[in-house]
Each structure stands twice: as C-alpha cells, then as structure tokens.
Design a protein around this motif. Structure first.
Motif, short mmCIF file in Angstrom:
data_model
loop_
_atom_site.label_atom_id
_atom_site.label_comp_id
_atom_site.label_asym_id
_atom_site.label_seq_id
_atom_site.Cartn_x
_atom_site.Cartn_y
_atom_site.Cartn_z
N ALA A 220 20.50 -9.30 6.38
CA ALA A 220 20.34 -8.31 5.31
C ALA A 220 18.94 -8.39 4.69
CB ALA A 220 21.40 -8.54 4.24
N ILE A 221 18.46 -9.60 4.45
CA ILE A 221 17.13 -9.76 3.84
C ILE A 221 16.04 -9.24 4.78
CG2 ILE A 221 15.43 -11.44 3.02
CD1 ILE A 221 17.76 -13.19 2.07
N LEU A 225 13.29 -6.29 4.21
CA LEU A 225 11.86 -6.54 4.33
C LEU A 225 11.22 -5.66 5.40
CD1 LEU A 225 11.70 -10.45 4.07
CD2 LEU A 225 10.96 -8.78 2.36
N VAL A 226 11.92 -5.53 6.53
CA VAL A 226 11.41 -4.69 7.61
C VAL A 226 11.35 -3.23 7.16
CG1 VAL A 226 11.94 -3.79 9.91
CG2 VAL A 226 12.08 -6.24 9.48
N ALA A 227 12.36 -2.78 6.42
CA ALA A 227 12.37 -1.41 5.91
C ALA A 227 11.16 -1.17 5.00
CB ALA A 227 13.67 -1.13 5.16
N ILE A 228 10.88 -2.13 4.13
CA ILE A 228 9.71 -2.02 3.24
C ILE A 228 8.42 -2.00 4.06
CG2 ILE A 228 8.38 -3.21 1.45
CD1 ILE A 228 11.09 -4.31 0.41
N ILE A 277 16.33 -7.45 14.60
CA ILE A 277 15.85 -6.47 13.62
C ILE A 277 14.33 -6.37 13.68
CG2 ILE A 277 15.59 -6.00 11.15
CD1 ILE A 277 18.39 -7.24 10.78
N SER A 278 13.66 -7.53 13.73
CA SER A 278 12.20 -7.54 13.65
C SER A 278 11.52 -7.26 14.98
CB SER A 278 11.72 -8.89 13.11
OG SER A 278 12.27 -9.96 13.84
N VAL A 279 12.13 -7.70 16.09
CA VAL A 279 11.50 -7.54 17.41
C VAL A 279 12.12 -6.39 18.20
CG1 VAL A 279 10.94 -8.70 19.58
CG2 VAL A 279 10.95 -10.00 17.44
#
Length: 782
Positions: A220-221, A225-228, A277-279
């Motif tokens: 969730a965090i 952060l990725v959305a921001i 999520i990030s990659v």
C-alpha cells in the motif's frame, strides 16, 4: 515491420485483446486463492536436498523435534501455591490442540532406586510438604538432567517444555498453538508472572503474521509513493492510473503463478508486491514517456502510438527479458524460497510486459482529446531538464576524468567484495527490539538452550548402542560438545539415562553416575527403564537399539558460531575408533568402519547449511544474470565491444554495492543474496533505453555531443524519474520488523542510486570514448 503489424492487429481487435487480459487476470486470481504459507525449515530446501532427506529420516525415527520453551521468573521463596500454579499451568498447556506432552519441574521424570530395582515418577509429586519441595529444588539445580532445562543454575527461573506435533507444509496450526498458549498465559495467576515463550511454533506463527501484515502494508505504501512519483513525472491522471493498473495486474499474476506452481508464501514474500508495483510497470512508464513527447511534437494520436511502439516496444521487451532472465537465474538456487521468488517475479515481469504492450496502445487509441496525454510543463520538469543539460555538457568535456574516477571506484569496491561473507542468522532476521528477539535473548541468558542440534550415530546393528565401548566413545563426543562453552550446550542422550539408572540401582550413590562396563548390565538397566512405563527411550534410540540420538540444546546465535562445533564433530567422526576398522579389546562387539555412521541434523544445522549455500548462490545468480545481460547488450547494440562495455558498466553499480557490503560487514542472507542479480536486471533497462536513444539521435545529427544532449532531456527524464520512484519504493522496507529486509531495501536502493550515477556519467562517458575514437579512425582513413 512486425511491430507495426502487431500494433495494427492490436488496434483492430481492441475488444478481443481486452477480454484476453481480463481472462488472464481471472486465471491468476483463481490460482492466487490456492496460495499457502509455509515458513518451516523444510520449506527452505528443495525436495532432493540431502540435508532435508536426513532431517526427514530423523523425524521419522524420533517423531517431533519441535517444542516451545516457557521461561518463568520464580519468586525468591517458593510456596505450595506457587508450585500448584505451575502444576495447573502444565495441565492447561497440555490440553492445547497439537501439543503432545508438557514437562516442567513438577512432572518431569525422576529415577530413584528401590528394593525392586527402580521407580520412575514425577520429580515433585503431589502431597509433598514445602520442606520436601525445597529439598527437591536443591537437587534440581545441581542435577545435569534438570539444570538449565527445567530450572536455571541459580534457581531463579523455571522452564516448561511443550512438545508439539509437526504437520508438514502447514503453519495455521502453529498460530492456533501460539494463540492457545497466549490465551492461557493471559489468565490469572499466570498474567502476573514474568513468562517468556520461544520455540519453533511461536517463531513460525510470528513470521506468518509479520509477512501477512508487511506484504499488505508495504504494498500500500509503495503504491501511494509510486502514484505520487508518476504524478510528478507525467502530471496527468492517465499517466498515474494506467501504470498502477498494470502494477496491480503484475501483483495478481505473481501470486497466481505461485499458486499455479504450488509455491508457498514465506519470509521473502513481502518483497513481491513492492517489487511488482515499482518494477512491473516499468515498460508502461517508457511507453507513456515516448507517447507524451511524440504528442508534444504535434504528430497525430494514431501516428504517436505507432511511432512509440516502433521506438520503444523492442527496447522494452529486451529490458524486461533481461530483468526476468536475471530473476529466473535463481531457479538454480538450492534455497527454495530464493528459487521460488526468482521464478515468480521473473515470470510475472514477462506477464507485465505483455499486458503493457497491449493495454497502453489500446487505452491511448480510445482517447479523443490529445491534450489529455500531453506532458504538462512544470517547474520540476524544467529544473530537471536544465540539470540534465548541464550534466551532458560536463560529461562531454570531462569524460576521460570520469572514466578514471570509475576505475578507482572499481578497485576500491573489488577489495571490499573480497571481504564479503555469509552468515545466516534466522532469528537475526528480526529487529533486536521485536518481541520474538527479546524473548529469545531472555531465554538464552537465563535457562539457555532455545535452539537444538541433533547428532545421530547409526551402528546398523541390533543392540549396537548397548556396547560399552560404543557408549564410552559417545560419552567422549559429548564431553567434546560440552567443551564449547560459548554455546552454553546442554546435552541429553541415552548415555545420561544409563548413568542415572546405574546410580539409582546402586542406592542412589552419586559415585555410580557413570557408564557400566558390561553390556549385560546395560541391557538390564534399559529393560528396567522400559518396564517402568516411561516412553523416554523412544526419543533417544530406535526400537532395535541400532541408533543413538544426542540432543544438544544451544543458544540461538549466528550460524558462524556453530562452525567450530560442527568441525569438531566431523573430526571426531574421522578419528574415533568407532568409525575405523578395529578389534578393540575393550569391546564386546566388533566395531567396523561400515557399521557406524555419524550425522548432524536439527534446526540449527539446517540453518547453517542454508548459510553455506548463500555464497554459491550469489556467484551462480550473478554469473547467469551477467551472461543474460551481456548477450542482450551485444544483440541490441550490434557490437561485441560496446555490448561488453555496457554490460560491465551495469556490473560496476552492483560491484559497488557488494563492495559496500564487504567493507561494512553486511553478510549474505536469503534477502541480500537477491540484491545483485535483481539490481543487474533492473539497471540494464535504463542502459538499453539510454544507449538506443543515443544511437537513434546520433544517426540523425551525426554529432555525439548533440546526441547525448537530446538523450539526456528525453530518455534521461524517464531514467531519473523511474530511478527516484524505485528508490522511494524499496526504501519502504526500512519500516520492516525484519532486519534482513531493512538491509535488502537499503542495498537495492543503493544499487539503483549507483545505477543512476552510472547511467548519467559512466555510460555516456564510455559512449563519448567510443564515438570519439570512431571519429578519429574515420578521419585517419579519410
């Protein structure tokens, strides 16, 4: 060109491809629902591992070796009511499901001589006076069987040992056991007592809860952060929502793949959501970046889609394949969770690539207002452009100095890499202030023996362990084990029982606490003990007395702490007459080399074996990842020399991280062993995109400095933004209760940061060197 054909097919059958994605998601959701959690020691080994096979054989012969240890702070003065409360606590703990037997100072067996031979009963039976109980206490703090298991040497702490069932591949029952214990301890008068609980059921239950909590929390965090990060990068709703949709699909595919292949969730599972999520959305980010810039230049929306797919689809595919390949390299790991996480994330990345190449063009083809996709100007973007332009000028002017600097950095990092070592400390994966660590520390500092090592000696002969010569040699081994004071070893074996029996039948005279010299006496003593109704021998030897089990309780320490002990045991196996061909005059039964075999097992030994696999795993995974990256680089850039140098530039960032680990004493463990290969797989993405863009721009302007400048302000934007997003995402692991996960997040973040530095300075410096040399060669030839 196949890319154009694929894009036309995609746009022509949009609904069909969207239905295909929905079907893929549904399949993965179905299999994800079958996912189970397993963090037992067995789950760390592949099924054919010899260490696991020997452990399974040990469990078959001796049943459960799992237990929970309760340590209770005793009052300064014992009372009858206090002893009665311990007796009642034992009774209640015994009624918890899957608890086999509970022993405490009150009901642990006591051997005493009698006119008929021996009597075996409770150490503190009901009906004793307080004076008699206190006399028993004096005996217990000195007796080798009770001391530092059921009572501390100073008498200030009592121990309760709860033996529990083992249900292979299951953890939920351990949570039920732990919850049952906690419910009882919350009752009066136990809630007023100072009680610490440790052991495999408690530890595995804690791990399960930490993994479940942190997988969701960190996911969730990172999602936020990725959305921001995407908002600051694209300043458009579609630029945020679309990559995140693909990230969610990537997560579902990862857990679906685990369920499909029968993999288990475990201690490494919290890495997966954050990583995907990030990659997993990386390809979508590059596609969106190219679409934004193409739309900004005034081309039609349809042509922007085709141009983006032409320029980006192949580099995206290659970069994902190399990242997936680096992760799939873990398929050769002997550590099962590492193998499974590598396969899961590697395959899930390939799924994310397919979804990105389908979904991004289709979504943009449905957009009617071109303004929606245009990159909005903002101060951050302008500042970043100016900074990247300045870096391009600096690199163009100082590329030789940059190359020299990185050569020095490589030498320093390589010297640190040579100091890199492994030491898997399972309990040490948790932060020092977590409840489980505090409880283990307290147990080890009071009663000790929170962990165990098992030594098995197999004579392959019926009644082989009754041989006095054999038992004398085993006793010599026991004394060798006890000499390792740093581990606070507490040894329990058939030898101890025989000594107690010998003392009991000789009027309880302490001088007879020794091994008899006759096999007939030993046989009679063991027969007496069997006849008493005690089942203790089932835990110490096989039914035909062909094997002996030596249980060694030790402190829970880093694995390197046990290396010396294991070495001494193995040396004993090589030097003892038990394992050599001999006709000993002291032996009533001939002992031959082929009959006696010594083996080490138990949880401590298994964790130690994991440690020995780690460095081998590191070399293999990095080697395979480098080969994959090297092959793709050579193929992409159509140059062996350039491909090798670009692959090596990626390796520099990883070498810096490994050197950092070596210099600062950060050991390899199942988390940190993932860092190098994952980093290589991630970092090559930026290199492929950056260098391909330089080649593309150079073909247009025929000037390397201008080509670099254009690459910095286009592809460089995506490189910087994606790196910042990745660093933010992986830094979230610093919040974990698992210290190894903290290190993993730190090291991956450092690797990505170093990768960014390499991409902004070393990669263009190498390109400057190559293209300048090429220009000089062409001038000379002209």
């Amino acid at each position: 060109m196949w890319v154009d054909q694929f894009t036309r097919l995609l746009l022509k059958h949009r609904l069909l491809f969207l239905l295909l994605i929905i079907l893929i998601i549904a399949v993965f959701v179905f299999f994800a629902s079958k996912l189970k959690f397993d963090n037992t020691p067995d789950s760390f080994f592949i099924s054919t591992d010899k260490t696991l096979e020997f452990y399974k054989k040990f469990q078959k012969n001796y049943a459960s070796d799992e237990y929970s240890l309760f340590v209770i702070r005793s009052p300064d003065k014992w009372t009858l009511s206090y002893i009665e409360s311990i007796r009642e606590l034992v009774s209640k703990l015994s009624r918890v499901d899957n608890v086999i037997k509970v022993r405490a100072i009150t009901n642990v067996r006591y051997i005493e001589g009698s006119e008929s031979g021996i009597e075996v009963g409770d150490f503190i039976p009901e009906g004793l006076t307080l004076k008699q109980i206190l006399e028993k206490k004096k005996i217990a703090v000195k007796h080798p069987y009770y001391k530092n298991t059921y009572i501390s040497a100073d008498g200030k702490y009592l121990g309760i040992v709860a033996e529990t069932n083992i249900i292979e591949g299951e953890v939920d029952y351990k949570i039920a056991i732990r919850n049952g214990f906690e419910k009882i301890l919350a009752e009066k008068p136990y809630s007023d007592l100072d009680i610490s609980v440790v052991g495999a059921p408690v530890l595995d239950a804690e791990v399960r809860e930490i993994v479940a909590k942190e997988s969701g929390l960190f996911g969730a965090i990172v999602f936020l952060l990725v959305a921001i990060g995407y908002w600051f990068m694209f300043r458009s709703l579609i630029g945020v929502v679309l990559p995140l949709i693909i990230a969610v699909v990537s997560i579902l595919s990862a857990f679906g793949i685990m369920g499909l292949f029968g993999f288990s969730a475990g201690l490494l599972t919290p890495i997966i959501p954050s990583f995907m999520i990030s990659v997993g959305a990386g390809s979508a980010v590059y596609l969106l970046t190219e679409l934004h810039f193409s739309a900004k230049q005034g081309t039609s929306l349809k042509e922007s889609i085709f141009e983006t797919m032409r320029s980006t689809a192949v580099p995206c595919s290659l970069s994902v394949v190399t990242t997936a390949g680096a992760l799939l390299a873990f398929s050769s790991s002997k550590i099962k969770p590492v193998e499974e996480v590598g396969l899961t994330m590697g395959l899930a990345l390939l799924v994310s690539l397919v979804v990105s190449l389908i979904l991004v063009p289709i979504v943009f083809s449905l957009i009617r207002d071109k303004k929606i996709i245009k990159l909005k100007s903002n101060d951050l973007f302008s500042y970043r452009t100016k900074l990247l332009s300045s870096i391009s000028v600096f690199v163009a002017n100082k590329y030789k100095s940059i190359l020299v600097f990185f050569m020095i950095l490589i030498i320093v990092s390589a010297s640190g890499f040579l100091k890199l070592d492994t030491d898997y400390y399972y309990l040490g994966t948790f932060n020092a202030d977590t409840r489980i660590r505090l409880n283990y520390d307290k147990v080890d500092n009071t009663i000790g023996g929170s962990s165990s090592i098992e030594i098995i000696i197999d004579t392959s002969t019926n009644d082989g362990v009754k041989n006095p010569f054999f038992l004398e040699e085993v006793d010599r081994l026991i004394n060798l084990v006890k000499s390792h004071k740093e581990l606070s070893p507490k040894v329990y074996s058939l030898v101890s029982v025989i000594k107690e029996l010998n003392q009991a039948v000789n009027n309880n005279d302490i001088n007879f606490y020794r091994l008899p010299e006759s096999i007939n006496v030993i046989s009679q003593l063991l027969l007496l003990f069997e006849s008493s109704g005690s089942d203790e021998l089932e835990h110490l030897t096989t039914a035909n007395y062909s094997q002996i089990r030596i249980n060694v309780k030790v402190k829970n320490l880093p694995d390197k702490s046990y290396v010396s002990l294991f070495s001494d045991i193995n040396k004993f196996g090589e030097s003892s007459p038990l394992f050599m061909k001999t006709d000993s005059q002291n032996s009533e039964v001939e002992v031959t080399e082929t009959e006696n075999k010594i083996g080490i097992t138990g949880l401590v030994h298994m964790w130690s074996k994991i440690s020995s696999y780690l460095f081998e795993n590191q070399i293999q995974s990095v080697g395979y990842a480098m080969l994959i990256v090297l092959f793709v680089m050579i193929w992409v850039f159509k140059s062996i020399k350039l491909g090798v140098f670009m692959a090596m530039s990626n390796a520099v960032a990883v070498l810096v991280v490994l050197g950092f680990m070596g210099w600062f004493g950060i050991y390899l463990d199942p988390y940190t062993v993932l860092v190098a290969a994952i980093a290589l797989g991630i970092l090559d993405d930026d290199t492929i995109h950056f260098v391909k863009r330089v080649q593309y721009e150079y073909d247009k302007v025929d000037d390397i400095c201008e080509a670099l400048h254009r690459t910095y302000i286009t592809t460089g934007q995506a490189v910087v933004a994606s790196s910042v997003v990745l660093i933010m995402a992986f830094s979230v692991y610093s919040l974990s209760q698992v210290s190894s996960l903290n290190k993993f997040g730190l090291l991956i973040s450092l690797a990505i940061f170093m990768g960014l530095i390499v991409e902004l300075f070393l990669t263009p410096a190498i390109l400057m060197y190559f293209y300048k040399k090429k220009q000089v060669t062409e001038t000379v030839m002209a």
